[in-house]
Design an enzyme around this catalytic site. Structure first.
Site, PDB file in Angstrom:
ATOM      1  N   LYS A   1     -62.948   0.580 -27.012  1.00  0.00           N
ATOM      2  CA  LYS A   1     -64.039  -0.405 -26.993  1.00  0.00           C
ATOM      3  C   LYS A   1     -63.994  -1.248 -25.719  1.00  0.00           C
ATOM      4  O   LYS A   1     -65.027  -1.474 -25.073  1.00  0.00           O
ATOM      5  CB  LYS A   1     -63.948  -1.312 -28.223  1.00  0.00           C
TER       6      LYS A   1
ATOM      7  N   ALA B   1     -60.984  -5.117 -29.847  1.00  0.00           N
ATOM      8  CA  ALA B   1     -60.082  -5.258 -30.997  1.00  0.00           C
ATOM      9  C   ALA B   1     -60.526  -4.325 -32.114  1.00  0.00           C
ATOM     10  O   ALA B   1     -61.701  -3.960 -32.212  1.00  0.00           O
ATOM     11  CB  ALA B   1     -60.058  -6.701 -31.491  1.00  0.00           C
ATOM     12  N   ASP B   2     -59.561  -3.944 -32.947  1.00  0.00           N
ATOM     13  CA  ASP B   2     -59.858  -3.135 -34.118  1.00  0.00           C
ATOM     14  C   ASP B   2     -58.814  -3.442 -35.191  1.00  0.00           C
ATOM     15  O   ASP B   2     -57.645  -3.702 -34.871  1.00  0.00           O
ATOM     16  CB  ASP B   2     -59.829  -1.641 -33.784  1.00  0.00           C
ATOM     17  N   THR B   3     -59.251  -3.420 -36.448  1.00  0.00           N
ATOM     18  CA  THR B   3     -58.367  -3.749 -37.567  1.00  0.00           C
ATOM     19  C   THR B   3     -58.398  -2.652 -38.610  1.00  0.00           C
ATOM     20  O   THR B   3     -59.461  -2.119 -38.918  1.00  0.00           O
ATOM     21  CB  THR B   3     -58.795  -5.087 -38.220  1.00  0.00           C
TER      22      THR B   3
ATOM     23  N   GLY C   1     -55.253  -4.158 -33.479  1.00  0.00           N
ATOM     24  CA  GLY C   1     -54.957  -3.811 -32.103  1.00  0.00           C
ATOM     25  C   GLY C   1     -55.872  -4.594 -31.192  1.00  0.00           C
ATOM     26  O   GLY C   1     -57.038  -4.827 -31.521  1.00  0.00           O
TER      27      GLY C   1
END
Length: 185
Positions: free
Chosen positions: A52, A68-70, A105
């Site tokens: 991203k 960001a990613d969750t 992340g």
């Protein structure tokens, strides 16, 4: 510092960056997320965050971009955002009375350098009754959140305790992110 861009449409990430008085713009990445399903949750969230951030950075080379990613993980299962009421119920039943991990992340990209990191927070749920789950589902809150709950809202009633960064569960380990951003000045 250069102009800051958040490569995420998450209202929670936006609120967290605003909470620490950062000035930033939002440009949502529209890439198709590619992940290795056999990889660890920590590696997956870092890879997705980086994808991203790199996508938005490729069109904004004079900026600092945060991606960001969750992911919520319990055992070998990874829980994303539920696609239906039934899937939300199934996720909440799985989390009920158990401890799961929330991985976020974060990737920060500039022309000079880039870094990627993750945080893991352990979350323990109360034993949930059918009524608890039905009431929570009726709130509408589970549907845009990994693991079908939001700790910062009505979903707080589901959580017995946490071990780690609360803000990581919300969607961005803000304290670590700010410290990492300071290395870009």
């Amino acid at each position: 510092m250069k102009k800051l861009i958040l490569a995420s449409g998450s209202p929670r990430r936006k609120e967290l960056l605003e909470q620490v008085n950062l000035t930033f713009e939002i440009i949502v990445s529209d890439i198709e997320e590619v992940m290795n399903e056999k990889d660890t949750p920590a590696n997956i969230v870092q890879s997705l965050a980086q994808q991203k951030a790199k996508d938005v950075f490729s069109k904004n080379k004079d900026c600092v971009v945060i991606g960001a990613d969750t992911i919520v993980a319990i055992g070998d299962r990874r829980l994303g955002k539920p696609k239906s009421k039934e899937e939300a119920v199934e996720m909440l039943q799985l989390l009920s009375g158990n401890t799961h991990s929330v991985f976020t992340g974060v990737a920060i990209e500039t022309l000079e350098k880039s870094i990627t990191f993750y945080e893991e927070t352990k979350v323990m749920f109360w034993n949930l009754t059918k009524k608890d789950i039905d009431t929570y589902i009726q709130s509408g809150e589970p549907f845009d959140k990994a693991g079908a709950y939001g700790i910062q809202g009505f979903g707080a009633m589901l959580v017995k305790k946490i071990d780690g960064d609360y803000f990581n569960v919300v969607g961005l380990p803000i304290s670590r992110t700010i410290r990492e951003l300071s290395r870009f000045q």
